[in-house]
Design a protein around this motif. Structure first.
Motif, short mmCIF file in Angstrom:
data_model
loop_
_atom_site.label_atom_id
_atom_site.label_comp_id
_atom_site.label_asym_id
_atom_site.label_seq_id
_atom_site.Cartn_x
_atom_site.Cartn_y
_atom_site.Cartn_z
N VAL A 314 0.80 -1.23 -0.03
CA VAL A 314 -0.11 -0.07 0.02
C VAL A 314 0.86 1.17 -0.09
CG1 VAL A 314 -1.63 1.27 1.36
CG2 VAL A 314 -1.96 -1.10 1.04
N ALA A 315 1.74 1.37 0.97
CA ALA A 315 2.74 2.63 1.01
C ALA A 315 3.49 2.75 -0.42
CB ALA A 315 3.58 2.36 2.20
N TYR A 318 1.02 4.31 -3.04
CA TYR A 318 0.87 5.57 -2.93
C TYR A 318 2.08 6.41 -3.31
CZ TYR A 318 -3.56 5.67 -0.07
OH TYR A 318 -4.66 5.69 0.29
N ARG A 322 1.78 9.21 -6.50
CA ARG A 322 2.53 10.69 -6.08
C ARG A 322 3.56 11.25 -7.42
NH1 ARG A 322 1.64 9.39 -0.69
NH2 ARG A 322 3.82 8.74 -0.45
N TYR A 337 -5.63 5.32 -10.95
CA TYR A 337 -6.63 5.32 -9.77
C TYR A 337 -7.28 4.03 -9.41
CZ TYR A 337 -5.81 10.31 -9.82
OH TYR A 337 -5.47 11.68 -9.83
N MET A 340 -5.03 1.76 -7.57
CA MET A 340 -4.64 2.00 -6.13
C MET A 340 -6.12 1.73 -5.49
SD MET A 340 -2.44 3.48 -4.39
CE MET A 340 -2.58 3.27 -2.91
N LEU A 344 -5.80 -1.00 -2.10
CA LEU A 344 -6.51 -0.69 -0.74
C LEU A 344 -7.68 -1.74 -0.60
CD1 LEU A 344 -6.72 2.92 -1.20
CD2 LEU A 344 -5.25 1.85 0.41
N GLU A 352 -10.96 3.16 3.64
CA GLU A 352 -9.80 3.95 2.97
C GLU A 352 -9.94 4.00 1.59
OE1 GLU A 352 -4.82 4.64 2.82
OE2 GLU A 352 -5.88 3.29 4.14
N PHE A 356 -10.86 7.26 -0.87
CA PHE A 356 -9.91 7.80 -2.12
C PHE A 356 -10.60 7.89 -3.14
CE2 PHE A 356 -7.46 6.45 -5.66
CZ PHE A 356 -6.10 7.18 -5.42
#
Length: 571
Positions: A314-315, A318, A322, A337, A340, A344, A352, A356
């Motif tokens: 997950v980290a 992200y 970014r 998107y 992602m 999640l 979350e 999002f």
């Protein structure tokens, strides 16, 4: 002077108008640029066209071509309509350069009826035998789901060249008929037609979709024998084919042999590694790619985010999302998107993921919402799933999409709400929606065999079902207990057990065990997500029969060996 913006085009236009000399010739050049402007804004080109008192067919054809390649191809058809009027209206008549781009617009918009009407106009004008128009007709009919009409055009061609064959093969792939595309390619080779790189790329796509590794290897031999292996598009297609046919080592070999790797080769390899669960290898390769100074594109970032998704990172997901625009200048799209959200959701971060979606700068699509609802079903969050279902059933989210209704019904069934599931089924019936059929494919001795759930149409069906009974008996000795909750129908347990034992991948596997030698790999391609019961069965069979089973479902590859799966039950 290099023109890169619409404002520069307008400035040049002003200069031409002031000069006055050779105005028509220069305006023609300007118009050609404006119509094909990379900015995608065709409004100024249209203003120029509308300002001419009697524009000729060149101007109209150029504008129609630009519209056919734009984000709004319907404008090509609207511009074409005045060309059918009386020529005294100062509108040119359509010619052989007009129709191919109209057909392209129909293909992109899936306008079958309008495409047939244009075909009629072509026949009346005596242009039906123009080869470029014939190729466009084949493409249009295939993309409109009318492969039979495409074959009619193809069969009537008196002298089929490599482009004709390739158009038909590519069209069949686009129409979701890859097995037919492979057969037509083999016929093409048998007829002695010289293939080119476009032909090879199309048939490799068909091999990748069906898992036809044997055919793919033969195509690779054709590539090497005819000296087209140095083409960048061919190399990328080979990497993709080998990866999707569960032969990641061969994909690596093709990748390593490329002297000058472009972004497409890197992306194909990263994507292949991610789909097989070699997620850290995929991310490491992405870092190596940057070290060579190769700038990633949209597809590269989708592949990297897919690697994070399949590994539950997950980290890291992200961080890559970014970095897309900040470091690489790649604007995130709905695919990024979506990766992602899926990451999640699979990781159990349902709240979350929902937040999002709510904060995204673009509207979510139906696939994104479906994936989140599926995760709610897996993680037993029925309340959240039902809330999301209301959103999914809004018109803008594709309320006439059969897959969405099937998912909604499954959520209700898993929660034991049979009345609600029946209501969903009745809605589907009223709308004329049909559940997409599930199937599994297996390639044996160069021939592709396809099975549906409970399929009895195969020539060796009787032998296959006897093998299934043997498999069931051996699995019960190992303590196998069918997961009846996976059957989302209100039927008794005995019927549920029967349903589970006849899923398409089990039929394909039984046939594979019959027709292959002990110890050899078995490769299966499934068009839908594998259910938990079949996944558990595949693990157990790999142990009992000492076989490595490689199955590709809609999500990823599963390598079953000695009772374990490469996905570690995370999919």
């Amino acid at each position: 002077m290099e023109i890169t913006t619409m404002s520069q085009a307008m400035q040049l236009h002003a200069q031409i108008l002031k000069a006055g000399n050779q105005q028509n010739q220069n305006l023609s050049k300007l118009f050609t640029f404006s119509a094909l402007s990379p900015s995608g804004d065709l409004s100024y080109a249209r203003l120029i066209l509308d300002s001419f008192p009697a524009p000729n067919s060149y101007y109209y054809n150029t504008m129609i071509r630009a519209y056919s390649q734009s984000s709004d191809p319907i404008q090509a058809l609207l511009l074409f309509l005045p060309m059918l009027e009386d020529p005294t209206h100062h509108t040119p008549r359509p010619d052989k350069f007009t129709y191919p781009f109209l057909l392209k617009s129909c293909a992109r918009l899936r306008l079958t009826h309008e495409g047939k009407q244009i075909h009629g106009l072509i026949a009346k004008s005596g242009l039906e035998w123009d080869r470029y128009i014939q190729h466009s007709l084949i493409h249009m009919y295939c993309l409109s789901g009318e492969s039979g009409l495409a074959y009619m055009v193809f069969d009537r061609m008196p002298d089929r060249d490599v482009v004709s064959w390739t158009s038909m093969i590519d069209g069949l792939v686009e129409d979701g008929r890859p097995i037919e595309a492979i057969r037509l390619f083999e016929q093409m080779v048998d007829d002695g037609v010289e293939v080119n790189d476009a032909t090879v790329v199309s048939v490799l796509r068909a091999c990748a979709e069906t898992g036809a590794l044997g055919v793919g290897r033969r195509v690779h031999g054709v590539v090497e024998g005819r000296g087209i292996g140095l083409k960048a598009n061919v190399n990328s297609a080979l990497i993709d084919m080998y990866a999707k046919c569960a032969c990641i080592k061969s994909a690596w070999q093709v990748f390593d042999d490329i002297v000058d790797k472009d972004v497409f080769a890197w992306t194909a390899m990263i994507s292949g590694l991610a789909s097989h669960g070699h997620c850290q290898d995929a991310i490491d390769l992405f870092s190596k790619m940057q070290g060579f100074g190769i700038k990633p594109d949209e597809r590269t970032m989708t592949a990297v985010l897919s690697a994070c998704r399949n590994a539950g990172q997950v980290a890291e997901g992200y961080a890559y999302l970014r970095s897309m625009q900040n470091e690489y200048g790649v604007r995130p799209t709905i695919q990024h998107y979506g990766c992602m959200v899926d990451l999640l959701a699979r990781a159990g971060h349902l709240k979350e993921a929902e937040e999002f979606i709510r904060k995204m700068p673009i509207e979510p699509d139906v696939v994104m919402c479906r994936n989140l609802i599926w995760a709610c079903k897996v993680h037993k969050d029925t309340e959240r799933a039902e809330r999301l279902i209301i959103h999914l059933r809004q018109p803008k989210m594709g309320s006439n999409d059969s897959g969405s209704y099937v998912l909604i019904g499954n959520v209700y069934a898993s929660a034991g709400k049979w009345h609600d599931k029946a209501r969903v089924r009745e809605l589907m019936k009223q709308k004329g929606l049909v559940k997409p059929p599930g199937f599994s494919r297996i390639e044996l001795d160069g021939e592709i065999h396809e099975f549906a759930v409970g399929d009895s149409g195969h020539p060796e069906a009787e032998t296959i079902y006897r093998k299934l009974e043997e498999i069931e008996d051996n699995l019960r000795k190992e303590g196998y207990d069918p997961k009846l909750s996976e059957v989302l129908l209100e039927i008794d347990d005995e019927e549920k057990a029967f349903q589970l034992s006849h899923h398409s991948e089990k039929l394909a596997l039984a046939f594979g065990l019959i027709r292959t030698s002990p110890g050899s790999e078995i490769r299966i391609v499934k068009n839908l997500r594998s259910c938990e019961n079949c996944h558990a069965v595949m693990k157990l069979i790999s142990k009992v029969y000492q076989r490595e089973i490689i199955m590709r479902d809609r999500i990823r590859f599963h390598h079953f060996k000695n009772g374990d799966c490469s996905c570690r039950d995370y999919w």
